[in-house]
Structures are given as structure tokens and as C-alpha cells.
Design a protein around this motif. Structure first.
Motif, PDB file in Angstrom:
ATOM      1  N   PRO A   1     -23.523 -34.686 -14.192  1.00 22.42           N
ATOM      2  CA  PRO A   1     -24.598 -33.708 -14.004  1.00 22.42           C
ATOM      3  C   PRO A   1     -24.045 -32.374 -13.498  1.00 22.42           C
ATOM      4  CG  PRO A   1     -25.159 -35.797 -12.960  1.00 22.42           C
ATOM      5  CD  PRO A   1     -23.730 -35.881 -13.361  1.00 22.42           C
ATOM      6  N   MET A   2     -24.706 -31.302 -13.869  1.00 18.83           N
ATOM      7  CA  MET A   2     -24.240 -29.971 -13.497  1.00 18.83           C
ATOM      8  C   MET A   2     -24.219 -29.777 -11.990  1.00 18.83           C
ATOM      9  SD  MET A   2     -25.576 -26.432 -15.056  1.00 18.83           S
ATOM     10  CE  MET A   2     -25.385 -24.928 -14.158  1.00 18.83           C
ATOM     11  N   LEU A   3     -25.215 -30.289 -11.287  1.00 13.27           N
ATOM     12  CA  LEU A   3     -25.255 -30.142  -9.830  1.00 13.27           C
ATOM     13  C   LEU A   3     -24.089 -30.878  -9.175  1.00 13.27           C
ATOM     14  CD1 LEU A   3     -26.657 -29.059  -7.333  1.00 13.27           C
ATOM     15  CD2 LEU A   3     -28.077 -31.100  -7.329  1.00 13.27           C
ATOM     16  N   THR A   4     -23.759 -32.058  -9.676  1.00 14.60           N
ATOM     17  CA  THR A   4     -22.631 -32.810  -9.134  1.00 14.60           C
ATOM     18  C   THR A   4     -21.337 -32.047  -9.358  1.00 14.60           C
ATOM     19  OG1 THR A   4     -23.777 -34.888  -9.566  1.00 14.60           O
ATOM     20  CG2 THR A   4     -21.391 -34.997  -9.261  1.00 14.60           C
ATOM     21  N   ALA A   5     -21.165 -31.485 -10.536  1.00 16.36           N
ATOM     22  CA  ALA A   5     -19.964 -30.698 -10.818  1.00 16.36           C
ATOM     23  C   ALA A   5     -19.891 -29.478  -9.899  1.00 16.36           C
ATOM     24  CB  ALA A   5     -19.956 -30.265 -12.281  1.00 16.36           C
ATOM     25  N   ALA A   6     -21.025 -28.839  -9.646  1.00 13.55           N
ATOM     26  CA  ALA A   6     -21.043 -27.664  -8.776  1.00 13.55           C
ATOM     27  C   ALA A   6     -20.666 -28.037  -7.342  1.00 13.55           C
ATOM     28  CB  ALA A   6     -22.418 -27.002  -8.808  1.00 13.55           C
ATOM     29  N   VAL A   7     -21.176 -29.158  -6.855  1.00 10.33           N
ATOM     30  CA  VAL A   7     -20.853 -29.590  -5.495  1.00 10.33           C
ATOM     31  C   VAL A   7     -19.366 -29.925  -5.375  1.00 10.33           C
ATOM     32  CG1 VAL A   7     -21.226 -31.428  -3.792  1.00 10.33           C
ATOM     33  CG2 VAL A   7     -23.170 -30.372  -4.945  1.00 10.33           C
ATOM     34  N   VAL A   8     -18.830 -30.634  -6.357  1.00 10.44           N
ATOM     35  CA  VAL A   8     -17.403 -30.986  -6.335  1.00 10.44           C
ATOM     36  C   VAL A   8     -16.550 -29.721  -6.391  1.00 10.44           C
ATOM     37  CG1 VAL A   8     -15.558 -32.114  -7.640  1.00 10.44           C
ATOM     38  CG2 VAL A   8     -17.737 -33.293  -7.269  1.00 10.44           C
ATOM     39  N   LEU A   9     -16.897 -28.781  -7.230  1.00 10.05           N
ATOM     40  CA  LEU A   9     -16.147 -27.523  -7.307  1.00 10.05           C
ATOM     41  C   LEU A   9     -16.230 -26.751  -5.996  1.00 10.05           C
ATOM     42  CD1 LEU A   9     -17.071 -26.341 -10.902  1.00 10.05           C
ATOM     43  CD2 LEU A   9     -14.818 -27.054 -10.097  1.00 10.05           C
ATOM     44  N   GLY A  10     -17.384 -26.769  -5.341  1.00  9.95           N
ATOM     45  CA  GLY A  10     -17.524 -26.098  -4.057  1.00  9.95           C
ATOM     46  C   GLY A  10     -16.668 -26.737  -2.980  1.00  9.95           C
ATOM     47  N   ILE A  11     -16.604 -28.054  -2.971  1.00 11.65           N
ATOM     48  CA  ILE A  11     -15.772 -28.751  -1.990  1.00 11.65           C
ATOM     49  C   ILE A  11     -14.299 -28.454  -2.251  1.00 11.65           C
ATOM     50  CG2 ILE A  11     -15.019 -31.039  -1.223  1.00 11.65           C
ATOM     51  CD1 ILE A  11     -17.934 -31.958  -1.696  1.00 11.65           C
ATOM     52  N   VAL A  12     -13.895 -28.473  -3.498  1.00 17.51           N
ATOM     53  CA  VAL A  12     -12.504 -28.155  -3.841  1.00 17.51           C
ATOM     54  C   VAL A  12     -12.170 -26.725  -3.442  1.00 17.51           C
ATOM     55  CG1 VAL A  12     -10.921 -27.811  -5.782  1.00 17.51           C
ATOM     56  CG2 VAL A  12     -12.321 -29.865  -5.665  1.00 17.51           C
ATOM     57  N   ALA A  13     -13.063 -25.791  -3.722  1.00 16.15           N
ATOM     58  CA  ALA A  13     -12.809 -24.387  -3.385  1.00 16.15           C
ATOM     59  C   ALA A  13     -12.715 -24.187  -1.877  1.00 16.15           C
ATOM     60  CB  ALA A  13     -13.917 -23.507  -3.962  1.00 16.15           C
ATOM     61  N   ALA A  14     -13.486 -24.942  -1.112  1.00 17.53           N
ATOM     62  CA  ALA A  14     -13.459 -24.807   0.345  1.00 17.53           C
ATOM     63  C   ALA A  14     -12.164 -25.324   0.946  1.00 17.53           C
ATOM     64  CB  ALA A  14     -14.641 -25.553   0.954  1.00 17.53           C
ATOM     65  N   HIS A  15     -11.473 -26.201   0.233  1.00 19.96           N
ATOM     66  CA  HIS A  15     -10.243 -26.779   0.765  1.00 19.96           C
ATOM     67  C   HIS A  15      -8.983 -26.156   0.183  1.00 19.96           C
ATOM     68  CE1 HIS A  15     -13.132 -29.800   2.068  1.00 19.96           C
ATOM     69  NE2 HIS A  15     -12.268 -30.032   3.035  1.00 19.96           N
ATOM     70  N   LEU A  16      -9.108 -25.100  -0.589  1.00 17.50           N
ATOM     71  CA  LEU A  16      -7.916 -24.427  -1.116  1.00 17.50           C
ATOM     72  C   LEU A  16      -7.166 -23.753   0.031  1.00 17.50           C
ATOM     73  CD1 LEU A  16      -9.320 -22.742  -4.341  1.00 17.50           C
ATOM     74  CD2 LEU A  16      -7.812 -24.716  -4.185  1.00 17.50           C
ATOM     75  N   PRO A  17      -5.833 -23.800  -0.007  1.00 19.49           N
ATOM     76  CA  PRO A  17      -5.088 -23.117   1.059  1.00 19.49           C
ATOM     77  C   PRO A  17      -5.252 -21.604   0.941  1.00 19.49           C
ATOM     78  CG  PRO A  17      -3.591 -24.024  -0.580  1.00 19.49           C
ATOM     79  CD  PRO A  17      -4.971 -24.477  -0.943  1.00 19.49           C
ATOM     80  N   GLY A  18      -5.335 -20.945   2.088  1.00 16.16           N
ATOM     81  CA  GLY A  18      -5.460 -19.501   2.087  1.00 16.16           C
ATOM     82  C   GLY A  18      -6.885 -18.979   2.043  1.00 16.16           C
ATOM     83  N   VAL A  19      -7.856 -19.870   1.905  1.00 14.44           N
ATOM     84  CA  VAL A  19      -9.255 -19.446   1.882  1.00 14.44           C
ATOM     85  C   VAL A  19      -9.714 -19.298   3.321  1.00 14.44           C
ATOM     86  CG1 VAL A  19     -11.610 -20.068   1.213  1.00 14.44           C
ATOM     87  CG2 VAL A  19      -9.685 -20.586  -0.299  1.00 14.44           C
ATOM     88  N   PRO A  20     -10.166 -18.091   3.728  1.00 13.16           N
ATOM     89  CA  PRO A  20     -10.594 -17.913   5.117  1.00 13.16           C
ATOM     90  C   PRO A  20     -11.892 -18.665   5.389  1.00 13.16           C
ATOM     91  CG  PRO A  20     -11.061 -15.946   3.853  1.00 13.16           C
ATOM     92  CD  PRO A  20     -10.286 -16.870   2.950  1.00 13.16           C
ATOM     93  N   ARG A  21     -11.995 -19.203   6.566  1.00 11.84           N
ATOM     94  CA  ARG A  21     -13.219 -19.901   6.971  1.00 11.84           C
ATOM     95  C   ARG A  21     -14.256 -18.888   7.398  1.00 11.84           C
ATOM     96  NH1 ARG A  21     -12.584 -25.282   6.581  1.00 11.84           N
ATOM     97  NH2 ARG A  21     -10.492 -26.013   6.923  1.00 11.84           N
ATOM     98  N   PRO A  22     -15.517 -19.099   7.050  1.00  9.07           N
ATOM     99  CA  PRO A  22     -16.562 -18.157   7.468  1.00  9.07           C
ATOM    100  C   PRO A  22     -16.775 -18.219   8.977  1.00  9.07           C
ATOM    101  CG  PRO A  22     -17.533 -20.060   6.395  1.00  9.07           C
ATOM    102  CD  PRO A  22     -16.041 -20.184   6.250  1.00  9.07           C
ATOM    103  N   ARG A  23     -17.098 -17.077   9.554  1.00 10.64           N
ATOM    104  CA  ARG A  23     -17.407 -17.045  10.980  1.00 10.64           C
ATOM    105  C   ARG A  23     -18.797 -17.611  11.193  1.00 10.64           C
ATOM    106  NH1 ARG A  23     -16.420 -11.178  13.028  1.00 10.64           N
ATOM    107  NH2 ARG A  23     -17.535 -10.723  11.130  1.00 10.64           N
ATOM    108  N   VAL A  24     -18.934 -18.432  12.203  1.00  8.45           N
ATOM    109  CA  VAL A  24     -20.214 -19.048  12.516  1.00  8.45           C
ATOM    110  C   VAL A  24     -20.900 -18.206  13.570  1.00  8.45           C
ATOM    111  CG1 VAL A  24     -21.339 -21.122  13.374  1.00  8.45           C
ATOM    112  CG2 VAL A  24     -19.305 -21.322  11.946  1.00  8.45           C
TER     113      VAL A  24
END
Length: 75
Positions: free
Chosen positions: A49-72
Motif C-alpha cells: 500500500p502507498m501509505l505503508t511505503a510512505a511510512v517506511v520511506l519516512g523511517i529510512v529517511a529519518a535514520h540516514l546519517p547526517g540528517v539533523p534532528r528537528p528541535r523540539v
């Protein structure tokens, strides 16, 4: 609803420094790219499903090295 107590006396966050990229456009562009990639995965593998693919891609993108974490925002 009005805030009562100490939280009501805090100031709003400072505006973004002028050197930042054009506001929300980079984030919106990246989100559009993620939707396009999720749609492409769904078209290639209809069982995903498209939503499942989007969630998986978002999780992968969040764990890429060099990606800054958002300020809370502190509460």
C-alpha cells in the motif's frame, strides 16, 4: 482557551534567522518527493500500500546519517 500560570508569561519563539532556506519550501519539496517515491513503489509492487511505503520511506529517511534532528519545542 487562555493559559494560566507561568506558561502564559513565556514569550513566543524568536523568528528564524535570515540565513535559513526559504521557510517551508525545502520541507514541502522533500515531502512531495517522498509521496512520489511511495507512489512509484506502489505502482511497481501493487501489494505494498502507498501509505505503508510512505511510512517506511519516512523511517529510512529519518535514520540516514547526517540528517539533523528537528528541535523540539519546550513546554
Amino acid at each position: 482557551m487562555a493559559l494560566l500560570g507561568e506558561r502564559a508569561k513565556t514569550r513566543a519563539a524568536a523568528p528564524a534567522p535570515p540565513g535559513r532556506a526559504h521557510g517551508k519550501l525545502p520541507g514541502l519539496g522533500l515531502a512531495a518527493l517522498g509521496v512520489a517515491l511511495a507512489w512509484g513503489v506502489h505502482r511497481l509492487v501493487p501489494g505494498v500500500p502507498m501509505l505503508t511505503a510512505a511510512v517506511v520511506l519516512g523511517i529510512v529517511a529519518a535514520h540516514l546519517p547526517g540528517v539533523p534532528r528537528p528541535r523540539v519545542c519546550p513546554l
